[in-house]
Write a protein that holds these residues in place. Structure first.
Motif, PDB file in Angstrom:
ATOM      1  N   LEU A 190      48.409  31.124  45.480  1.00  0.00           N
ATOM      2  CA  LEU A 190      48.012  30.639  44.154  1.00  0.00           C
ATOM      3  C   LEU A 190      46.565  31.010  43.847  1.00  0.00           C
ATOM      4  N   GLU A 191      45.701  30.905  44.865  1.00  0.00           N
ATOM      5  CA  GLU A 191      44.285  31.224  44.645  1.00  0.00           C
ATOM      6  C   GLU A 191      44.082  32.718  44.410  1.00  0.00           C
ATOM      7  N   PHE A 192      44.719  33.543  45.239  1.00  0.00           N
ATOM      8  CA  PHE A 192      44.580  34.985  45.081  1.00  0.00           C
ATOM      9  C   PHE A 192      45.208  35.456  43.771  1.00  0.00           C
ATOM     10  N   LYS A 193      46.327  34.832  43.387  1.00  0.00           N
ATOM     11  CA  LYS A 193      46.998  35.221  42.149  1.00  0.00           C
ATOM     12  C   LYS A 193      46.122  34.921  40.944  1.00  0.00           C
ATOM     13  N   THR A 194      45.395  33.813  41.013  1.00  0.00           N
ATOM     14  CA  THR A 194      44.471  33.461  39.922  1.00  0.00           C
ATOM     15  C   THR A 194      43.342  34.480  39.820  1.00  0.00           C
ATOM     16  N   LEU A 195      42.816  34.906  40.958  1.00  0.00           N
ATOM     17  CA  LEU A 195      41.722  35.885  40.963  1.00  0.00           C
ATOM     18  C   LEU A 195      42.188  37.263  40.506  1.00  0.00           C
ATOM     19  N   LEU A 196      43.410  37.637  40.882  1.00  0.00           N
ATOM     20  CA  LEU A 196      43.922  38.969  40.543  1.00  0.00           C
ATOM     21  C   LEU A 196      44.410  39.058  39.106  1.00  0.00           C
ATOM     22  N   GLY A 197      44.798  37.936  38.514  1.00  0.00           N
ATOM     23  CA  GLY A 197      45.364  37.970  37.174  1.00  0.00           C
ATOM     24  C   GLY A 197      46.886  37.907  37.237  1.00  0.00           C
ATOM     25  N   PHE A 198      47.501  37.832  36.081  1.00  0.00           N
ATOM     26  CA  PHE A 198      48.952  37.625  36.028  1.00  0.00           C
ATOM     27  C   PHE A 198      49.707  38.797  35.421  1.00  0.00           C
ATOM     28  N   ASN A 199      49.097  40.001  35.392  1.00  0.00           N
ATOM     29  CA  ASN A 199      49.809  41.135  34.803  1.00  0.00           C
ATOM     30  C   ASN A 199      50.799  41.738  35.807  1.00  0.00           C
ATOM     31  N   ASN A 200      51.633  42.631  35.309  1.00  0.00           N
ATOM     32  CA  ASN A 200      52.704  43.204  36.132  1.00  0.00           C
ATOM     33  C   ASN A 200      52.184  44.088  37.266  1.00  0.00           C
ATOM     34  N   ILE A 201      50.987  44.670  37.078  1.00  0.00           N
ATOM     35  CA  ILE A 201      50.432  45.577  38.089  1.00  0.00           C
ATOM     36  C   ILE A 201      50.153  44.818  39.387  1.00  0.00           C
ATOM     37  N   ASN A 202      49.723  43.555  39.236  1.00  0.00           N
ATOM     38  CA  ASN A 202      49.273  42.798  40.408  1.00  0.00           C
ATOM     39  C   ASN A 202      50.368  41.965  41.064  1.00  0.00           C
ATOM     40  N   LYS A 203      51.598  42.116  40.627  1.00  0.00           N
ATOM     41  CA  LYS A 203      52.673  41.308  41.219  1.00  0.00           C
ATOM     42  C   LYS A 203      52.834  41.639  42.700  1.00  0.00           C
ATOM     43  N   GLY A 204      52.757  40.623  43.540  1.00  0.00           N
ATOM     44  CA  GLY A 204      52.909  40.814  44.983  1.00  0.00           C
ATOM     45  C   GLY A 204      51.649  41.257  45.690  1.00  0.00           C
ATOM     46  N   SER A 205      50.579  41.550  44.935  1.00  0.00           N
ATOM     47  CA  SER A 205      49.338  42.024  45.579  1.00  0.00           C
ATOM     48  C   SER A 205      48.691  40.948  46.442  1.00  0.00           C
TER      49      SER A 205
END
Length: 226
Positions: free
Chosen positions: A56-71
């Motif tokens: 949840l923390e990393f997802k917030t920092l990376l953003g919610f666009n399709n490019i970052n899914k699973g990053s």
């Protein structure tokens, strides 16, 4: 025999000129009990809770666009690898691979290079805007470009040195205090043991904090190129 203080960090176990100390990097899996994989044990519940919090923390920092899914799972794996190695180094006679720049730099440099290549190839204009912070006076723009470029280039080095220095500092302090044990009286030896236990607890906290800092900074560097 220890030649100097830093020889505790030297790879010294060899078979056919192959250093076996580096195998400690993969020893984390050996310490996980079988129940971790078979039934929903306490280990599994605790580890899933930690992973979900980090996700949840990393997802917030990376953003919610399709490019970052699973990053985020890349950085969770990085956190797990570093934390396992930091903790294993606190056990006697186990080589601490994260106390060597060759290990930490091998983690930091490929990630930074991949971030830079992705950013400059796909978001060139966005990367140029990062070189000049918003609100910079026109007179200072050339200097800010130089400063931001240098700070960007030294990022993998600072990531690697930060982790290595923290691992070396704690281990050296424990070694220095431990070497004074044979010449102390029983009263001072008791005090030394209490100090060593407290330092070991501090090193356990540092092992978690440094792995978290490494993965969080890597996440932030990744989020800048999107």
């Amino acid at each position: 025999m220890m030649v100097n203080l830093f020889s505790v960090f030297d790879p010294s176990t060899y078979i056919m000129n192959l250093s076996l100390n580096w195998l400690s990097t993969f020893m984390g899996m050996m310490f996980i009990p079988l129940s971790f994989w078979i039934i929903p044990s306490r280990h599994l519940i605790l580890w899933n809770t930690i992973i979900m919090k980090l996700h949840l923390e990393f997802k917030t920092l990376l953003g919610f666009n399709n490019i970052n899914k699973g990053s985020s799972f890349i950085f969770i794996s990085l956190f797990s690898l570093i934390m396992f190695n930091n903790f294993l180094g606190l056990f006697p006679y186990i080589f601490t691979s994260t106390s060597h720049l060759i290990m930490t730099f091998s983690l930091a440099l490929p990630m930074w290079v991949s971030f830079m290549l992705f950013g400059w190839i796909n978001n060139t204009q966005h990367m140029f805007t990062h070189l000049v912070p918003q609100g910079t006076p026109p007179v200072l723009m050339p200097f800010m470009v130089c400063i931001e470029t240098v700070s960007n280039l030294i990022r993998p080095g600072t990531l690697a040195v930060r982790l290595t220095a923290n691992m070396i500092a704690g281990h050296l302090l424990l070694t220095l205090l431990g070497n004074t044990g044979p010449i102390l009286t029983s009263t001072l030896l008791t005090l030394l043991l209490i100090t060593q236990i407290l330092l070991l607890l501090l090193e356990s906290a540092v092992a978690i904090i440094q792995s978290y800092v490494f993965s969080i900074l890597s996440t932030l560097y990744s989020s800048e190129v999107n």
